[in-house]
Design a protein around this motif. Structure first.
Motif, PDB file in Angstrom:
ATOM      1  N   THR A   1       0.835  -1.207   0.000  1.00 28.02           N
ATOM      2  CA  THR A   1       0.000   0.000   0.000  1.00 28.02           C
ATOM      3  C   THR A   1       0.869   1.255   0.000  1.00 28.02           C
ATOM      4  O   THR A   1       0.582   2.226  -0.716  1.00 28.02           O
ATOM      5  CB  THR A   1      -0.937   0.004   1.220  1.00 28.02           C
TER       6      THR A   1
ATOM      7  N   SER B   1      -5.908   2.508 -13.981  1.00 24.49           N
ATOM      8  CA  SER B   1      -5.518   1.162 -13.552  1.00 24.49           C
ATOM      9  C   SER B   1      -4.731   1.205 -12.245  1.00 24.49           C
ATOM     10  O   SER B   1      -4.850   0.296 -11.406  1.00 24.49           O
ATOM     11  CB  SER B   1      -4.705   0.453 -14.642  1.00 24.49           C
TER      12      SER B   1
ATOM     13  N   THR C   1      -7.217   1.678  -9.457  1.00 19.17           N
ATOM     14  CA  THR C   1      -7.930   0.409  -9.296  1.00 19.17           C
ATOM     15  C   THR C   1      -7.079  -0.592  -8.522  1.00 19.17           C
ATOM     16  O   THR C   1      -7.540  -1.234  -7.576  1.00 19.17           O
ATOM     17  CB  THR C   1      -8.299  -0.177 -10.665  1.00 19.17           C
ATOM     18  N   LYS C   2      -5.822  -0.729  -8.933  1.00 22.63           N
ATOM     19  CA  LYS C   2      -4.898  -1.650  -8.256  1.00 22.63           C
ATOM     20  C   LYS C   2      -4.736  -1.280  -6.790  1.00 22.63           C
ATOM     21  O   LYS C   2      -4.812  -2.153  -5.905  1.00 22.63           O
ATOM     22  CB  LYS C   2      -3.539  -1.609  -8.947  1.00 22.63           C
TER      23      LYS C   2
ATOM     24  N   SER D   1      -6.694   0.419  -4.815  1.00 21.39           N
ATOM     25  CA  SER D   1      -7.927   0.200  -4.052  1.00 21.39           C
ATOM     26  C   SER D   1      -8.124  -1.281  -3.750  1.00 21.39           C
ATOM     27  O   SER D   1      -8.486  -1.661  -2.627  1.00 21.39           O
ATOM     28  CB  SER D   1      -9.133   0.741  -4.826  1.00 21.39           C
ATOM     29  N   LEU D   2      -7.880  -2.125  -4.745  1.00 26.31           N
ATOM     30  CA  LEU D   2      -8.045  -3.560  -4.539  1.00 26.31           C
ATOM     31  C   LEU D   2      -7.010  -4.097  -3.553  1.00 26.31           C
ATOM     32  O   LEU D   2      -7.301  -4.999  -2.761  1.00 26.31           O
ATOM     33  CB  LEU D   2      -7.935  -4.294  -5.878  1.00 26.31           C
TER      34      LEU D   2
ATOM     35  N   ALA E   1      -8.116  -3.545  -0.092  1.00 25.19           N
ATOM     36  CA  ALA E   1      -9.120  -4.538   0.286  1.00 25.19           C
ATOM     37  C   ALA E   1      -8.458  -5.864   0.635  1.00 25.19           C
ATOM     38  O   ALA E   1      -8.846  -6.532   1.603  1.00 25.19           O
ATOM     39  CB  ALA E   1     -10.129  -4.725  -0.839  1.00 25.19           C
TER      40      ALA E   1
ATOM     41  N   GLY F   1     -11.888  -4.407 -13.213  1.00 26.91           N
ATOM     42  CA  GLY F   1     -11.228  -3.829 -12.053  1.00 26.91           C
ATOM     43  C   GLY F   1     -12.068  -2.766 -11.387  1.00 26.91           C
ATOM     44  O   GLY F   1     -12.169  -2.707 -10.154  1.00 26.91           O
ATOM     45  N   LEU F   2     -12.691  -1.913 -12.184  1.00 27.52           N
ATOM     46  CA  LEU F   2     -13.548  -0.867 -11.630  1.00 27.52           C
ATOM     47  C   LEU F   2     -14.749  -1.463 -10.899  1.00 27.52           C
ATOM     48  O   LEU F   2     -15.167  -0.959  -9.847  1.00 27.52           O
ATOM     49  CB  LEU F   2     -14.013   0.071 -12.744  1.00 27.52           C
TER      50      LEU F   2
ATOM     51  N   VAL G   1     -13.626  -2.725  -7.617  1.00 28.23           N
ATOM     52  CA  VAL G   1     -13.373  -1.635  -6.674  1.00 28.23           C
ATOM     53  C   VAL G   1     -14.641  -1.287  -5.906  1.00 28.23           C
ATOM     54  O   VAL G   1     -14.598  -1.004  -4.699  1.00 28.23           O
ATOM     55  CB  VAL G   1     -12.821  -0.398  -7.407  1.00 28.23           C
TER      56      VAL G   1
ATOM     57  N   ALA H   1     -14.798  -3.670  -3.309  1.00 31.53           N
ATOM     58  CA  ALA H   1     -13.688  -3.497  -2.369  1.00 31.53           C
ATOM     59  C   ALA H   1     -13.938  -2.338  -1.413  1.00 31.53           C
ATOM     60  O   ALA H   1     -13.577  -2.403  -0.238  1.00 31.53           O
ATOM     61  CB  ALA H   1     -12.391  -3.271  -3.133  1.00 31.53           C
ATOM     62  N   VAL H   2     -14.564  -1.279  -1.900  1.00 33.24           N
ATOM     63  CA  VAL H   2     -14.812  -0.106  -1.051  1.00 33.24           C
ATOM     64  C   VAL H   2     -15.667  -0.490   0.154  1.00 33.24           C
ATOM     65  O   VAL H   2     -15.387  -0.089   1.291  1.00 33.24           O
ATOM     66  CB  VAL H   2     -15.490   1.014  -1.865  1.00 33.24           C
TER      67      VAL H   2
END
Length: 203
Positions: A68, A113, A116-117, A119-120, A123, A169-170, A173, A176-177
């Protein structure tokens, strides 16, 4: 106009692992006879630097929380790398697409991207075990390698795959949020419980 799919794909891949993109394109250009690769990416100093930074990312990207922090540092680096590679690809294609427009396409897809990466990964870090980070990181590396390799020889097909992966991916997300919010809420509840337990004891 095959340079446009190539720019989009390299931008998307740069948002996931910019050093792998530079290293792979440079190697394909220098040793694989890929005419679409700009000579600037084939230079020895560029390949060495990209290789060393790729190794650093390969390690950092598989350690919980360190990944992160690494993503946070690269919030600027990855989009800039995507924009730079895009501009180089456009210039190498003899002006078939303006450098500014190419930079916008490459940098924009890299930014999406990357976010997205990141954020994932946040998670994934809500999981108490470290193995999920390693698995996800390996999948990302393999996907980037496969898509970039395909882009060198079949740019339109690679761009289609990159577009689908960006959309997926979106969507992930969004899921994931909610997971991150639950994780943060649970941590706050635990802290409140510990504070409530410690307070009477202190009295």
């Amino acid at each position: 106009m095959s340079v446009i799919p190539m720019i989009f794909t390299s931008g998307w891949a740069s948002g996931v692992n910019a050093y792998a993109v530079v290293l792979l394109l440079g190697l394909f250009g220098r040793f694989g006879g890929a005419d679409s690769v700009p000579p600037a990416l084939e230079r020895t100093d560029v390949l060495v630097a990209a290789g060393l930074l790729f190794l650093c990312e390969a390690v950092a990207d598989k350690i919980p929380l360190v990944d992160t922090a690494w993503d946070a540092v690269h919030t600027v680096i990855r989009p800039v790398a995507g924009a730079t590679v895009g501009a180089l690809l456009a210039g190498h294609a003899h002006g078939s697409l303006g450098a500014i427009a190419a930079g916008a396409v490459g940098g924009g897809s890299a930014l999406v991207s990357h976010l997205t990466k990141a954020s994932l990964r946040m998670a994934v870090n809500t999981s108490p075990e470290p193995f999920s980070n390693i698995v996800v990181s390996l999948l990302e590396d393999l996907t980037v390698a496969g898509v970039v390799t395909l882009a060198v020889f079949h740019p339109v097909a690679a761009a289609s795959i990159a577009g689908v992966l960006m959309l997926l991916g979106l969507l992930l997300v969004l899921f994931a949020v909610s997971r991150i919010r639950r994780f943060v809420r649970r941590r706050r509840e635990r802290r409140a419980q510990r504070a409530g337990t410690a307070h009477p004891a202190a009295l």
